[in-house]
Scaffold this motif. Structure first.
Motif, PDB file in Angstrom:
ATOM      1  N   CYS A  22     -47.589 -15.407 -43.031  1.00  0.00           N
ATOM      2  CA  CYS A  22     -46.661 -14.799 -43.980  1.00  0.00           C
ATOM      3  C   CYS A  22     -47.178 -15.111 -45.376  1.00  0.00           C
ATOM      4  O   CYS A  22     -46.972 -16.214 -45.893  1.00  0.00           O
ATOM      5  CB  CYS A  22     -45.265 -15.370 -43.773  1.00  0.00           C
ATOM      6  SG  CYS A  22     -44.050 -14.844 -44.981  1.00  0.00           S
ATOM      7  N   ALA A  23     -47.868 -14.151 -45.965  1.00  0.00           N
ATOM      8  CA  ALA A  23     -48.461 -14.349 -47.279  1.00  0.00           C
ATOM      9  C   ALA A  23     -47.483 -13.920 -48.363  1.00  0.00           C
ATOM     10  O   ALA A  23     -46.902 -12.835 -48.286  1.00  0.00           O
ATOM     11  CB  ALA A  23     -49.755 -13.552 -47.391  1.00  0.00           C
ATOM     12  N   ALA A  24     -47.328 -14.777 -49.349  1.00  0.00           N
ATOM     13  CA  ALA A  24     -46.382 -14.506 -50.424  1.00  0.00           C
ATOM     14  C   ALA A  24     -47.108 -14.196 -51.720  1.00  0.00           C
ATOM     15  O   ALA A  24     -48.185 -14.741 -51.994  1.00  0.00           O
ATOM     16  CB  ALA A  24     -45.463 -15.710 -50.625  1.00  0.00           C
ATOM     17  N   SER A  25     -46.494 -13.330 -52.508  1.00  0.00           N
ATOM     18  CA  SER A  25     -47.007 -13.038 -53.838  1.00  0.00           C
ATOM     19  C   SER A  25     -45.831 -12.845 -54.787  1.00  0.00           C
ATOM     20  O   SER A  25     -44.706 -12.626 -54.353  1.00  0.00           O
ATOM     21  CB  SER A  25     -47.882 -11.785 -53.826  1.00  0.00           C
ATOM     22  OG  SER A  25     -47.134 -10.668 -53.392  1.00  0.00           O
ATOM     23  N   GLY A  26     -46.108 -12.959 -56.080  1.00  0.00           N
ATOM     24  CA  GLY A  26     -45.067 -12.754 -57.069  1.00  0.00           C
ATOM     25  C   GLY A  26     -44.434 -14.043 -57.558  1.00  0.00           C
ATOM     26  O   GLY A  26     -44.103 -14.172 -58.732  1.00  0.00           O
ATOM     27  N   VAL A  75     -50.037 -24.481 -51.113  1.00  0.00           N
ATOM     28  CA  VAL A  75     -51.194 -24.222 -51.983  1.00  0.00           C
ATOM     29  C   VAL A  75     -51.697 -22.800 -51.748  1.00  0.00           C
ATOM     30  O   VAL A  75     -52.031 -22.073 -52.690  1.00  0.00           O
ATOM     31  CB  VAL A  75     -52.302 -25.252 -51.727  1.00  0.00           C
ATOM     32  CG1 VAL A  75     -53.551 -24.890 -52.518  1.00  0.00           C
ATOM     33  CG2 VAL A  75     -51.820 -26.652 -52.097  1.00  0.00           C
ATOM     34  N   LYS A  76     -51.727 -22.407 -50.475  1.00  0.00           N
ATOM     35  CA  LYS A  76     -52.163 -21.042 -50.137  1.00  0.00           C
ATOM     36  C   LYS A  76     -51.030 -20.032 -50.236  1.00  0.00           C
ATOM     37  O   LYS A  76     -51.243 -18.843 -49.997  1.00  0.00           O
ATOM     38  CB  LYS A  76     -52.758 -21.031 -48.730  1.00  0.00           C
ATOM     39  CG  LYS A  76     -54.040 -21.837 -48.597  1.00  0.00           C
ATOM     40  CD  LYS A  76     -54.608 -21.720 -47.190  1.00  0.00           C
ATOM     41  CE  LYS A  76     -55.928 -22.483 -47.087  1.00  0.00           C
ATOM     42  NZ  LYS A  76     -56.500 -22.402 -45.704  1.00  0.00           N
ATOM     43  N   ASN A  77     -49.819 -20.528 -50.533  1.00  0.00           N
ATOM     44  CA  ASN A  77     -48.655 -19.642 -50.659  1.00  0.00           C
ATOM     45  C   ASN A  77     -48.410 -18.852 -49.378  1.00  0.00           C
ATOM     46  O   ASN A  77     -48.081 -17.658 -49.412  1.00  0.00           O
ATOM     47  CB  ASN A  77     -48.818 -18.684 -51.845  1.00  0.00           C
ATOM     48  CG  ASN A  77     -47.583 -18.639 -52.725  1.00  0.00           C
ATOM     49  OD1 ASN A  77     -46.806 -19.583 -52.789  1.00  0.00           O
ATOM     50  ND2 ASN A  77     -47.406 -17.529 -53.418  1.00  0.00           N
ATOM     51  N   THR A  78     -48.545 -19.535 -48.247  1.00  0.00           N
ATOM     52  CA  THR A  78     -48.482 -18.871 -46.956  1.00  0.00           C
ATOM     53  C   THR A  78     -47.687 -19.700 -45.954  1.00  0.00           C
ATOM     54  O   THR A  78     -47.805 -20.924 -45.926  1.00  0.00           O
ATOM     55  CB  THR A  78     -49.901 -18.625 -46.407  1.00  0.00           C
ATOM     56  OG1 THR A  78     -50.640 -17.841 -47.357  1.00  0.00           O
ATOM     57  CG2 THR A  78     -49.859 -17.884 -45.077  1.00  0.00           C
ATOM     58  N   GLY A  79     -46.916 -18.998 -45.144  1.00  0.00           N
ATOM     59  CA  GLY A  79     -46.230 -19.623 -44.019  1.00  0.00           C
ATOM     60  C   GLY A  79     -46.866 -19.168 -42.721  1.00  0.00           C
ATOM     61  O   GLY A  79     -47.524 -18.116 -42.675  1.00  0.00           O
ATOM     62  N   TYR A  80     -46.649 -19.956 -41.656  1.00  0.00           N
ATOM     63  CA  TYR A  80     -47.294 -19.649 -40.382  1.00  0.00           C
ATOM     64  C   TYR A  80     -46.316 -19.831 -39.218  1.00  0.00           C
ATOM     65  O   TYR A  80     -45.376 -20.620 -39.302  1.00  0.00           O
ATOM     66  CB  TYR A  80     -48.491 -20.577 -40.146  1.00  0.00           C
ATOM     67  CG  TYR A  80     -49.524 -20.547 -41.235  1.00  0.00           C
ATOM     68  CD1 TYR A  80     -49.534 -21.512 -42.234  1.00  0.00           C
ATOM     69  CD2 TYR A  80     -50.489 -19.542 -41.273  1.00  0.00           C
ATOM     70  CE1 TYR A  80     -50.486 -21.484 -43.248  1.00  0.00           C
ATOM     71  CE2 TYR A  80     -51.441 -19.506 -42.279  1.00  0.00           C
ATOM     72  CZ  TYR A  80     -51.426 -20.481 -43.262  1.00  0.00           C
ATOM     73  OH  TYR A  80     -52.362 -20.447 -44.263  1.00  0.00           O
TER      74      TYR A  80
END
Length: 128
Positions: A22-26, A75-80
């Protein structure tokens, strides 16, 4: 507002594994509780797992305990969501969600109404 994009879904045989991202942006995902939900055809959306902002607490649906693991990398702004020992009944569209309501205890995050942002979903199909 944080924008969420799921990936990693696909077709797998029963007993196999998949890892959803789950990649986040913004905005920084580190300010959000992350949850995973799923919806199978003809069924209501159901809770799968949730994790607090820095990962100290996690919550799982009984149906996935011991098989699925939720994690995050702020740090990677990502959930798994690591899914092992998959079963045909795990077949569904999987959604990532994020919530700014971080003052609630993690067990409250089984309720989809607490989430403020949702991804578009990724299909997981488990064949028997």
């Amino acid at each position: 507002q944080v924008h969420l994009v799921e990936s990693g879904g696909g077709l797998v045989q029963a007993g196999g594994s998949l890892k959803l991202s789950c990649a986040a942006s913004g905005r920084s995902l580190g300010s959000y509780v992350i949850g995973w939900f799923r919806q199978a055809p003809g069924k209501e959306r159901e809770f799968v797992a949730a994790i607090t902002t820095v990962g100290y607490a996690k919550e799982y649906a009984d149906s996935v305990k011991g098989r699925f693991t939720i994690s995050r990398d702020n740090v990677k702004n990502t959930g798994y969501l690591q899914m092992n020992s998959l079963k045909p009944e795990d077949t569904a569209v999987y959604y990532c969600a994020a919530s700014t309501r971080t003052y609630y205890s993690i067990d409250y995050f089984k309720d989809h109404n607490l989430y403020t942002n949702w991804g578009q979903g990724t299909q997981v199909t488990v064949s028997s």
